[in-house]
Write a protein that holds these residues in place. Structure first.
Motif: not given
Length: 543
Positions: A155-166, A219-226, A228-230
Motif C-alpha cells: 500500500k505504500d507504493i499505492v500511496f506514492r502513485y496516488l501522490d504522483l497522479m495528483a 503474494g500479498g493482499y490489502y485488508t479491508q482497513d488497508d 479504506r485507508e487507500i
C-alpha cells in the motif's frame, strides 16, 4: 514556468517581479478549500521549512485559497484561477474543492523542482512568478490503471502513485485487484480468497516464451482497513478509486480458492493452483447460480469499501472452450434461450449490471462486454484499439478510451535492444503525447460519450516499483497532458515545446525520486539482459 499539464490560459505579466514566500507568509482558506490548504501547507512546509501559518494576514504576504462561484460557472468544479503578484500575494480560486486542489498542484510546480522535496536543502528564495492562470480539464475521467494482481504492490507504493497522479492532475485510480495470478483484496465472507488465492508458488520471469522462473513464492493482499485507508488517501487528493474484480475470465486464483466456481464437469477444478505464468487462460468461471451468488457477496463487501460510482468487472479475454464442452453451461444457454456462448457471457455481465444499478452503482468493463449485446447501463473501457469505444458511443454508452496501441505502459519505449523485456510495438514519449482519445469520425453527441481516457500499467514483467517507474514515466506525464489540456490535432501538437517543458519536469521527477526512463535510453541497471520479450516490428495496428 514549464507547467505539465499545460493550462488553458497562462498570462505572465510584463515584469520580472515575483511574489516571494518567507517566514511571515500565511496560507489561508475559505470554506471548501481547507483540504487543499492542509495538503499544500504540508507539502510546502516540508520542502521550504516555512510555517505558512493559517492566520488571516494583515498585509499582502499571503497565499489565499477559496472556492469561487464565478469560477464554478465559467470553468466547472475542477477549474481554477491563479493570480500572483508581489503587491497582492497568491490567490487560488477553484470552482469547487477539487479545483482549488488542482490549483495548489500548479502552484507547487511554479515554485520549482525543489518544492517537490521532503526537506529543505538550505537557504534559498521561493518565488512565485507574477502571472494569471485560468485552467480546467478536458475530461472528467483522467485515469491510471495499476495492475496489482500480477505483481502485488504494497500500500505504500499505492500511496506514492496516488501522490504522483495528483501531481499530474489525474483523478481516477483503477486498481486491477484480481486475476489468474492473484487475488488482492480481503473478502471476509470468503477467507480462502486471500489464504489461498493471494499467493502463487513461483513466477514466470518474462513472458510465456521465457524459460526463466523466480522460484520464490509471490503474494500479498490489502485488508479491508488497508482499502479504506487507500480510498481515504485518494479522496483527500480528489482521486476516485475504481476496483476491478475480473468476471468471468482471468479468475483462476478465485477458482483455486473455491473450486466450485469453475467448470467442474469439464476439468478437475480442485487441482487448479493459482496460475504461475502469463497469457490468456482457458480456466474461467462457470455460469452457475453458485457463481452469481458468490460474486454478489464479494461485490456487497466491495461496495462498502469503494464509494465511487463505477465498479469494473473485467469481462475481457474469456475463452469459451470450457463452456462449449460443459453440459451445465450448455443447459444454461438452453434455459435462457440464448444463441451462443457470447450471449452467455453477455447474460452474466447484464446480471451484474442490473445488480449494481439496483444499488446505485454503474458497471464498467473492457470492450469484450460488447460481445453478445451490451448491458443497458454499462460503460466501456476500450482497450483493443478504438473500434469498441466507437461502437459503444454510437450505441449511447459512456466510454473510457484506453487503446493498447497508444497507452499501454507495458509496451516498450523504443526500438533499442536495450529496452527491458520488450513487449509489442515501441510507444515513445512523443507517441503518447500525440495520442488523441476522441476519434475524428464521431459526431458531437457521440464524442460527448467519451467521458475520459486512461493509461494502463499491466505488471506481468513489472516486478518492483523501480520497474514500474521506468515503464510509467515519463510517458504518464505526456498522457496527463492529453487527458487534461485541450490540445490540437495530433499532427499539430507542439512536440518541441512539450519536450522543452519536460526538461524542467524531469527535475521535478528527480526530486520526487521517480526512476523514469531517461530521454537517451535506459540506465545500465534499468536493462534486463537475457530476459526475452515479445517485440513486434513496425507501427501498431489502429483498430
Amino acid at each position: 514556468m514549464d507547467l505539465i499539464p499545460a493550462p488553458r490560459h497562462q498570462t505572465p505579466y510584463a515584469t520580472d517581479d515575483a511574489f516571494v514566500l518567507g517566514p511571515e507568509t500565511t496560507l489561508t482558506a475559505t470554506p471548501g478549500a481547507e483540504g487543499a490548504a492542509r495538503w499544500l501547507r504540508a507539502a510546502l512546509a516540508g520542502a521550504t521549512g516555512l510555517p505558512l501559518a493559517p492566520v488571516e494576514p494583515s498585509g499582502t504576504d499571503v497565499i489565499r485559497l477559496a472556492v469561487d462561484e464565478e469560477v464554478a460557472r465559467e470553468l466547472g468544479p475542477e477549474g481554477y484561477r491563479i493570480m500572483a503578484a508581489p503587491d497582492s500575494g497568491v490567490h487560488i480560486f477553484g470552482g469547487g474543492p477539487a479545483g482549488v486542489f488542482w490549483g495548489a498542484q500548479t502552484l507547487r510546480q511554479m515554485l520549482g523542482a525543489d518544492a517537490f522535496r521532503r526537506a529543505p536543502l538550505g537557504e534559498r528564495e521561493w518565488k512565485v512568478p507574477t502571472c494569471h492562470i485560468q485552467d480546467s480539464p478536458r475530461f472528467g475521467w483522467r485515469g491510471f490503471m495499476l495492475d496489482v494482481a500480477r505483481h502485488f504492490m504494497p500500500k505504500d507504493i499505492v500511496f506514492r502513485y496516488l501522490d504522483l497522479m495528483a501531481a499530474h492532475k489525474l483523478n481516477v485510480l483503477h486498481l486491477h485487484l484480481t486475476d489468474d495470478q492473484g487475488w488482492r483484496v480481503e473478502i471476509r465472507q470468503y477467507p480462502r480468497l486471500t489464504e489461498i488465492g493471494s499467493w502463487r508458488e513461483r513466477t514466470k520471469v518474462g513472458l510465456r516464451e521465457s524459460p526463466l522462473w523466480d522460484e520464490r513464492p509471490h503474494g500479498g493482499y490489502y485488508t479491508q482497513d488497508d482499502i479504506r485507508e487507500i480510498v481515504a488517501y485518494a479522496t483527500e487528493r480528489h482521486i476516485t478509486v475504481v476496483p476491478e474484480i475480473d468476471i468471468p475470465g482471468h479468475s483462476q486464483a478465485a477458482i483455486a480458492a473455491y473450486p466450485e466456481l469453475g467448470n467442474a464437469d469439464v476439468i478437475d477444478t480442485a487441482a487448479l493452483p493459482v496460475l504461475t505464468s502469463w497469457g490468456v487462460n482457458p480456466n474461467v468461471l462457470a455460469p452457475s447460480d453458485t457463481t452469481l451468488r458468490f460474486y454478489e457477496n464479494v461485490l456487497t463487501e466491495l461496495l462498502e469499501l469503494f464509494p465511487g460510482t463505477f465498479i469494473h468487472i473485467g469481462g475481457d479475454e474469456c475463452p469459451k472452450e470450457q463452456w462449449r464442452e460443459s453440459a451445465d453451461a450448455q443447459r444454461r444457454i438452453k434455459e435462457l434461450d440464448l444463441e451462443d456462448e457470447d450471449e452467455l457471457q453477455s447474460w452474466l455481465i447484464r446480471h451484474f449490471d442490473s445488480w449494481l444499478a439496483e444499488r446505485g452503482r454503474r458497471l464498467i468493463g473492457w470492450d469484450e462486454i460488447l460481445e453478445g449485446g451490451l448491458a443497458p447501463g454499462a460503460a466501456v473501457a476500450s482497450w483493443r484499439g478504438f473500434a469498441g469505444g466507437v461502437a459503444a458511443a454510437r450505441a449511447g454508452h459512456d466510454v473510457v478510451m484506453c487503446p493498447e496501441s497508444h497507452v499501454y505502459l507495458d509496451w516498450r519505449q523504443s526500438e533499442s535492444e536495450e529496452e527491458p523485456v520488450p513487449i509489442a510495438h515501441a510507444r515513445s514519449l512523443e507517441d503518447v503525447y500525440r495520442f488523441e482519445p476522441v476519434p475524428a469520425d464521431l459526431t458531437r453527441e457521440e464524442a460527448a460519450r467519451v467521458i475520459g481516457t486512461q493509461a494502463n500499467a499491466w505488471t506481468e514483467v513489472m516486478d518492483s516499483v523501480r520497474v514500474l517507474d521506468y515503464m510509467a514515466f515519463p510517458r504518464l506525464a505526456a498522457f496527463a497532458e492529453v487527458a487534461w489540456s485541450p490540445l490540437p490535432a495530433p499532427d499539430e501538437r507542439d512536440w518541441a515545446g512539450f519536450e522543452a517543458r519536460m526538461r524542467t519536469h524531469y527535475a521535478r521527477l528527480d526530486a520526487l525520486g521517480v526512476e523514469y526512463r531517461p530521454p537517451a535510453g535506459p540506465r545500465p541497471w534499468q536493462r534486463r539482459p537475457g530476459i526475452v520479450g515479445r517485440p513486434k516490428a513496425g507501427p501498431p495496428p489502429i483498430r
